[in-house]
Design a protein around this motif. Structure first.
Motif, short mmCIF file in Angstrom:
data_model
loop_
_atom_site.label_atom_id
_atom_site.label_comp_id
_atom_site.label_asym_id
_atom_site.label_seq_id
_atom_site.Cartn_x
_atom_site.Cartn_y
_atom_site.Cartn_z
N UNK A 213 3.66 20.45 -7.60
CA UNK A 213 4.83 20.60 -6.75
C UNK A 213 6.08 20.27 -7.55
N UNK A 214 7.21 20.82 -7.10
CA UNK A 214 8.46 20.53 -7.80
C UNK A 214 9.05 19.22 -7.29
N UNK B 93 1.59 11.94 -10.36
CA UNK B 93 0.39 12.77 -10.54
C UNK B 93 0.67 14.21 -10.15
N UNK B 94 1.29 14.39 -8.98
CA UNK B 94 1.59 15.75 -8.52
C UNK B 94 2.72 16.38 -9.32
N UNK B 95 3.72 15.59 -9.71
CA UNK B 95 4.85 16.12 -10.46
C UNK B 95 4.42 16.57 -11.86
N UNK C 19 0.82 -1.21 0.00
CA UNK C 19 0.00 0.00 0.00
C UNK C 19 0.86 1.26 0.00
N UNK C 20 1.95 1.24 0.76
CA UNK C 20 2.86 2.40 0.77
C UNK C 20 3.42 2.66 -0.63
N UNK C 21 3.91 1.63 -1.28
CA UNK C 21 4.48 1.77 -2.63
C UNK C 21 3.42 2.20 -3.64
N UNK C 22 2.23 1.65 -3.53
CA UNK C 22 1.15 2.00 -4.45
C UNK C 22 0.77 3.48 -4.33
N UNK C 23 0.64 3.95 -3.11
CA UNK C 23 0.28 5.35 -2.89
C UNK C 23 1.34 6.28 -3.46
N UNK C 24 2.62 5.99 -3.16
CA UNK C 24 3.71 6.84 -3.66
C UNK C 24 3.79 6.76 -5.18
N UNK C 25 3.61 5.57 -5.75
CA UNK C 25 3.70 5.40 -7.21
C UNK C 25 2.58 6.14 -7.94
N UNK D 102 10.99 15.00 -0.82
CA UNK D 102 10.99 15.14 0.64
C UNK D 102 9.66 14.67 1.22
N UNK D 103 8.56 15.07 0.60
CA UNK D 103 7.24 14.66 1.07
C UNK D 103 7.06 13.15 1.02
N UNK D 104 7.52 12.53 -0.05
CA UNK D 104 7.42 11.08 -0.18
C UNK D 104 8.31 10.37 0.83
N UNK D 105 9.48 10.92 1.09
CA UNK D 105 10.37 10.34 2.09
C UNK D 105 9.71 10.34 3.46
N UNK D 106 9.15 11.47 3.84
CA UNK D 106 8.45 11.57 5.13
C UNK D 106 7.27 10.60 5.16
#
Length: 118
Positions: free
Chosen positions: A77-78, A70-72, A59-65, A84-88
């Motif tokens: 966001x840059x 999508x945001x980039x 689930x963590x990988x799916x959300x980040x993927x 940084x947000x994904x790392x946190x």
């Protein structure tokens, strides 16, 4: 399908997948050895809950993927901010999702290999 939904509902509430009454957790990181209500053992064998890593990591990988590109590419966001947000997120989310991942794994196991009723 009804049995599946019942087990998923119990897992999402961190209740015993067999009876739905007993709590699975003593506290955030510790699972009861057995259900306080019906008495079934939660951990069938040593290392049983290692399978919950699949739920947590998946689930963590799916959300980040999904969120990162999508945001980039949406221009929201840059790259550095998103990294940084994904790392946190990848540090905090698995810790917060830990009890639910274990409960879902327990429910999955109960669905696939039900324990005999006493």
């Amino acid at each position: 399908m009804n049995r599946f939904l019942t087990i998923v509902s119990r897992s999402l509430r961190t209740r015993c997948p067999a009876c739905g009454e007993g709590k699975v957790f003593r506290d955030w990181f510790h699972v009861h050895a057995q259900c306080p209500h019906c008495g079934i053992r939660f951990e069938r064998e040593p290392g049983f809950f290692l399978g919950s890593i699949y739920f947590n990591y998946g689930l963590t990988a799916l959300i980040v993927a999904i969120v990162f590109p999508t945001l980039l590419f949406g221009g929201y966001a840059d790259n550095n901010t998103l990294l940084f947000g994904c790392l946190v997120f990848m540090i905090l989310f698995p810790v917060l999702f830990f009890p639910l991942a274990r409960s879902l794994w327990l429910g999955f196991d109960e669905f696939v290999d039900p324990r005999p009723k006493k």
